[in-house]
Design a protein around this motif. Structure first.
Motif, mmCIF file in Angstrom:
data_model
loop_
_atom_site.group_PDB
_atom_site.id
_atom_site.type_symbol
_atom_site.label_atom_id
_atom_site.label_comp_id
_atom_site.label_asym_id
_atom_site.label_seq_id
_atom_site.Cartn_x
_atom_site.Cartn_y
_atom_site.Cartn_z
ATOM 1 N N VAL A 98 -15.907 40.269 0.679
ATOM 2 C CA VAL A 98 -16.629 39.789 -0.499
ATOM 3 C C VAL A 98 -17.995 40.463 -0.537
ATOM 4 O O VAL A 98 -18.712 40.516 0.459
ATOM 5 C CB VAL A 98 -16.769 38.248 -0.486
ATOM 6 C CG1 VAL A 98 -17.689 37.779 -1.603
ATOM 7 C CG2 VAL A 98 -15.396 37.580 -0.602
ATOM 8 N N LYS A 99 -18.331 41.032 -1.657
ATOM 9 C CA LYS A 99 -19.648 41.653 -1.868
ATOM 10 C C LYS A 99 -20.255 41.018 -3.103
ATOM 11 O O LYS A 99 -19.518 40.617 -3.995
ATOM 12 C CB LYS A 99 -19.513 43.171 -2.077
ATOM 13 C CG LYS A 99 -18.858 43.912 -0.920
ATOM 14 C CD LYS A 99 -19.823 44.211 0.206
ATOM 15 C CE LYS A 99 -19.059 44.778 1.407
ATOM 16 N NZ LYS A 99 -19.888 45.194 2.513
ATOM 17 N N PRO A 100 -21.574 40.941 -3.273
ATOM 18 C CA PRO A 100 -22.588 41.351 -2.314
ATOM 19 C C PRO A 100 -22.411 40.654 -0.961
ATOM 20 O O PRO A 100 -21.990 39.504 -0.921
ATOM 21 C CB PRO A 100 -23.904 40.909 -2.966
ATOM 22 C CG PRO A 100 -23.566 40.390 -4.313
ATOM 23 C CD PRO A 100 -22.121 40.260 -4.432
ATOM 24 N N LYS A 101 -22.755 41.363 0.117
ATOM 25 C CA LYS A 101 -22.454 40.854 1.451
ATOM 26 C C LYS A 101 -23.178 39.546 1.764
ATOM 27 O O LYS A 101 -22.686 38.734 2.528
ATOM 28 C CB LYS A 101 -22.665 41.925 2.513
ATOM 29 C CG LYS A 101 -24.059 42.440 2.706
ATOM 30 C CD LYS A 101 -24.064 43.760 3.497
ATOM 31 C CE LYS A 101 -23.471 43.605 4.875
ATOM 32 N NZ LYS A 101 -23.282 44.899 5.548
ATOM 33 N N LEU A 102 -24.345 39.359 1.206
ATOM 34 C CA LEU A 102 -25.075 38.096 1.358
ATOM 35 C C LEU A 102 -25.616 37.689 -0.005
ATOM 36 O O LEU A 102 -25.905 38.548 -0.828
ATOM 37 C CB LEU A 102 -26.266 38.261 2.308
ATOM 38 C CG LEU A 102 -25.993 38.479 3.791
ATOM 39 C CD1 LEU A 102 -27.319 38.583 4.557
ATOM 40 C CD2 LEU A 102 -25.129 37.371 4.390
ATOM 41 N N VAL A 156 -8.751 38.590 2.281
ATOM 42 C CA VAL A 156 -10.167 38.636 1.891
ATOM 43 C C VAL A 156 -10.957 38.199 3.102
ATOM 44 O O VAL A 156 -10.570 37.248 3.778
ATOM 45 C CB VAL A 156 -10.453 37.684 0.707
ATOM 46 C CG1 VAL A 156 -11.956 37.615 0.435
ATOM 47 C CG2 VAL A 156 -9.720 38.129 -0.554
ATOM 48 N N LYS A 157 -12.041 38.897 3.391
ATOM 49 C CA LYS A 157 -12.857 38.458 4.520
ATOM 50 C C LYS A 157 -14.318 38.297 4.146
ATOM 51 O O LYS A 157 -14.788 38.885 3.172
ATOM 52 C CB LYS A 157 -12.705 39.411 5.720
ATOM 53 C CG LYS A 157 -13.344 40.767 5.535
ATOM 54 C CD LYS A 157 -13.239 41.607 6.799
ATOM 55 C CE LYS A 157 -14.474 41.600 7.657
ATOM 56 N NZ LYS A 157 -15.679 42.150 7.067
ATOM 57 N N ASP A 158 -15.011 37.530 4.971
ATOM 58 C CA ASP A 158 -16.464 37.418 4.849
ATOM 59 C C ASP A 158 -17.086 38.674 5.424
ATOM 60 O O ASP A 158 -16.468 39.384 6.216
ATOM 61 C CB ASP A 158 -16.979 36.230 5.695
ATOM 62 C CG ASP A 158 -16.593 34.887 5.121
ATOM 63 O OD1 ASP A 158 -16.158 34.837 3.954
ATOM 64 O OD2 ASP A 158 -16.734 33.889 5.857
ATOM 65 N N ASP A 159 -18.318 38.903 5.071
ATOM 66 C CA ASP A 159 -19.008 40.013 5.710
ATOM 67 C C ASP A 159 -19.566 39.544 7.048
ATOM 68 O O ASP A 159 -19.677 38.349 7.318
ATOM 69 C CB ASP A 159 -20.096 40.581 4.789
ATOM 70 C CG ASP A 159 -19.967 42.089 4.713
ATOM 71 O OD1 ASP A 159 -19.699 42.698 5.768
ATOM 72 O OD2 ASP A 159 -20.126 42.660 3.626
ATOM 73 N N GLU A 160 -19.891 40.522 7.903
ATOM 74 C CA GLU A 160 -20.243 40.198 9.283
ATOM 75 C C GLU A 160 -21.504 39.331 9.406
ATOM 76 O O GLU A 160 -21.641 38.579 10.366
ATOM 77 C CB GLU A 160 -20.426 41.494 10.101
ATOM 78 C CG GLU A 160 -21.580 42.411 9.687
ATOM 79 C CD GLU A 160 -21.304 43.223 8.430
ATOM 80 O OE1 GLU A 160 -20.132 43.245 8.006
ATOM 81 O OE2 GLU A 160 -22.248 43.795 7.867
ATOM 82 N N ASN A 161 -22.394 39.442 8.399
ATOM 83 C CA ASN A 161 -23.660 38.699 8.514
ATOM 84 C C ASN A 161 -23.680 37.428 7.672
ATOM 85 O O ASN A 161 -24.721 36.810 7.493
ATOM 86 C CB ASN A 161 -24.849 39.600 8.184
ATOM 87 C CG ASN A 161 -24.642 40.379 6.899
ATOM 88 O OD1 ASN A 161 -23.598 40.256 6.259
ATOM 89 N ND2 ASN A 161 -25.616 41.174 6.526
ATOM 90 N N ALA A 218 -11.490 40.625 14.340
ATOM 91 C CA ALA A 218 -12.705 40.979 15.091
ATOM 92 C C ALA A 218 -13.521 42.035 14.365
ATOM 93 O O ALA A 218 -13.033 43.129 14.083
ATOM 94 C CB ALA A 218 -12.306 41.499 16.475
ATOM 95 N N HIS A 219 -14.769 41.691 14.067
ATOM 96 C CA HIS A 219 -15.718 42.658 13.505
ATOM 97 C C HIS A 219 -16.572 43.176 14.653
ATOM 98 O O HIS A 219 -16.890 42.435 15.574
ATOM 99 C CB HIS A 219 -16.586 41.981 12.439
ATOM 100 C CG HIS A 219 -17.248 42.969 11.526
ATOM 101 N ND1 HIS A 219 -18.289 43.760 11.928
ATOM 102 C CD2 HIS A 219 -16.984 43.301 10.238
ATOM 103 C CE1 HIS A 219 -18.651 44.541 10.916
ATOM 104 N NE2 HIS A 219 -17.870 44.288 9.885
ATOM 105 N N ARG A 220 -16.930 44.475 14.597
ATOM 106 C CA ARG A 220 -17.620 45.084 15.735
ATOM 107 C C ARG A 220 -19.083 45.422 15.437
ATOM 108 O O ARG A 220 -19.657 46.330 16.069
ATOM 109 C CB ARG A 220 -16.877 46.335 16.166
ATOM 110 C CG ARG A 220 -16.763 47.363 15.037
ATOM 111 C CD ARG A 220 -16.128 48.657 15.502
ATOM 112 N NE ARG A 220 -16.108 49.618 14.404
ATOM 113 C CZ ARG A 220 -15.881 50.906 14.550
ATOM 114 N NH1 ARG A 220 -15.643 51.414 15.731
ATOM 115 N NH2 ARG A 220 -15.887 51.712 13.496
HETATM 116 MG MG MG Z 1 -19.292 44.409 6.489
#
Ligand code: MG
Ligand code: CAP
Length: 422
Positions: free
Chosen positions: A148-152, A174-179, A263-265
């Motif tokens: 999903v964007k914008p990421k925040l 669909v995934k959330d962003d890492e932050n 897993a996000h890196r």
């Molecule tokens: Mg990201």
């Protein structure tokens, strides 16, 4: 008399009970032998001076530098040095103090070969490739995902709407962003409820199984609470920032949560990028497979993030294959019963990249695009459709140009981003 470099033994033949590390060592104002001896001692049982408290039985646990070729050294560690089932414990030895020692100008841990017994003390993925395919009922094509964007910044309602449009358009995941975790503008519980509701709605409307990879990263107790919420709401997956949260946090999640783990890196580049220093992404991927992630970001070789085609391909084999063969800087590994992990190719991807990704990394990949979907000139839903069309075209052996003539969503994506070069 104490041998000068007691941790070097070139006549030593490693046994199947040894863990082997491949290091690139750049000495700092001393001979190579002295530097590598320092690495072996500090990463096993030694310190800068012999100690009177030593016992004979400790000596057999010492690491052994058994092969040197140019700047590269192989070091064998008896597996009894390590606590079973603990990534942190292994890292504190082989990737701990050694990186900060004055003895080395640079030290790079490139790959690790794990002995069977130690390896099997780890759970590995609960689902892996096959498990994800079963949940999503997708047999033989790459999975299509988005971030999903914008990421925040989006509130929970708008976040859920972007997710819904993505699923309706053709995304599987669909995934959330890492932050994104639980900021005031988008609290976790509210986001979970609204987005999983949209996930069910999209699944019903499309007749396809959809998945939401929601970021549960937090301190351990809160993280587990969040995973419980996801389960109660019927979610099938969670997401975890394995580097910023740490491997112990990942192990806690794997032990206590029965959902799929994406897993996000984020932050790996801080220590994986310098070819002369730090820890390679290959090592991160090894530990991620052992600790039990089901899908892992590995790069693309083509998008906005660093990481070349060969490196990404080798990491993909490392986490997917049962038996991994030796290459120039990769050690052979038999993964025994640990399941294969889904490789995630993400970062600056748009439909034009799909043929390249499938050609180089096969169909067992999750192709993810944030900007490359939500940035489509006709919006998120059309952007998702274009991405799915690119996958369908490639799987059917058609060129995107040809397929695009009868699929306007793909055609407009190609026209819009056709000149993008990273
Ligand atoms: Mg990201
Ligand atoms: C992709 C992404 C991922 C990166 C991380 C981002 O978005 O969400 O975090 O892929 O890199 O925020 O950049 P875009 P990697 O599709 O909009 O680029 O997968 O290499 O770990």
């Amino acid at each position: 008399m104490v041998k000068k470099f007691a941790f070097i033994d070139k006549s030593y033949k490693p046994t199947r009970n040894d863990l082997i590390c491949l290091f690139k060592v750049t000495p700092n104002n001393m001979s190579y032998e002295e530097a590598v001896n320092n690495v072996a001692l500090e990463s096993s049982v030694g310190t800068w001076t012999p100690v009177s408290s030593n016992q004979k039985y400790v000596n057999r646990l010492g690491a052994k530098v058994f092969a040197v070729s140019g700047d590269w050294a192989k070091i064998a560690y008896p597996q009894e040095l390590f606590e079973e089932g603990s990534v942190s414990n292994i890292l504190s030895s082989i990737a701990g103090n050694v990186f900060g020692m004055k003895a080395v100008k640079g030290l790079r841990l490139e790959d690790i070969k794990f002995p069977k017994k130690l390896l099997e003390s780890f759970p590995g993925p609960r689902y892996g490739i096959e498990g994800y395919r079963k949940i999503l009922k997708i047999k033989d094509r790459p999975l299509v995902g988005t971030i999903v964007k914008p990421k925040l910044g989006l509130n929970a309602k708008d976040h859920a709407k972007v997710a819904y449009d993505s699923w309706i358009g053709g995304c599987d995941l669909v995934k959330d962003d890492e932050n994104l975790s639980s900021q005031k503008f988008n609290p976790f519980e509210k986001r979970a409820a609204k987005t999983l509701e949209m996930c069910d709605k999209a699944s019903e409307e499309t007749g396809e199984k959809k998945g939401y990879l929601i970021n549960v990263t937090s301190e351990a107790m809160t993280m587990l609470g969040r995973a419980d919420i996801v389960k109660e709401l019927g979610g099938k997956f969670v997401m975890h920032d394995i580097i910023t949260a740490g491997f112990a946090s990942l192990e806690t999640l794997r032990k206590n949560c029965k959902l799929g783990i994406h897993a996000h890196r984020a932050m790996h580049g801080a220590f994986t990028e310098n070819p002369d220093h730090g820890l390679s992404m290959m090592c991160v991927a090894d530990f991620a497979r052992m600790a039990g992630v089901d899908s892992l970001h590995i790069g693309t070789g083509i998008g906005k993030m660093k990481g070349g085609k060969r490196e990404v391909g080798e990491i993909s084999e490392e986490i997917e294959d049962r038996k991994v063969v030796k290459t120039k800087h990769r050690l052979a590994q038999d993964w025994a019963g640990l399941k294969p992990v889904f490789s995630v190719c993400s970062g600056g991807i748009y439909p034009g990249h799909i043929p390249y990704l499938i050609k180089n990394f096969g169909k067992d990949i999750i192709i993810q695009a944030g900007g490359g979907i939500h940035g489509h000139p006709n919006g998120t839903e059309v952007g998702s459709t274009a991405m799915r069309q690119a996958v369908d075209a490639t799987m059917d052996g058609e060129t995107l140009e040809h397929y695009g003539r009868s699929h306007k969503e793909l055609m407009s994506a190609m026209e819009f981003w056709g000149k993008v070069r990273f």
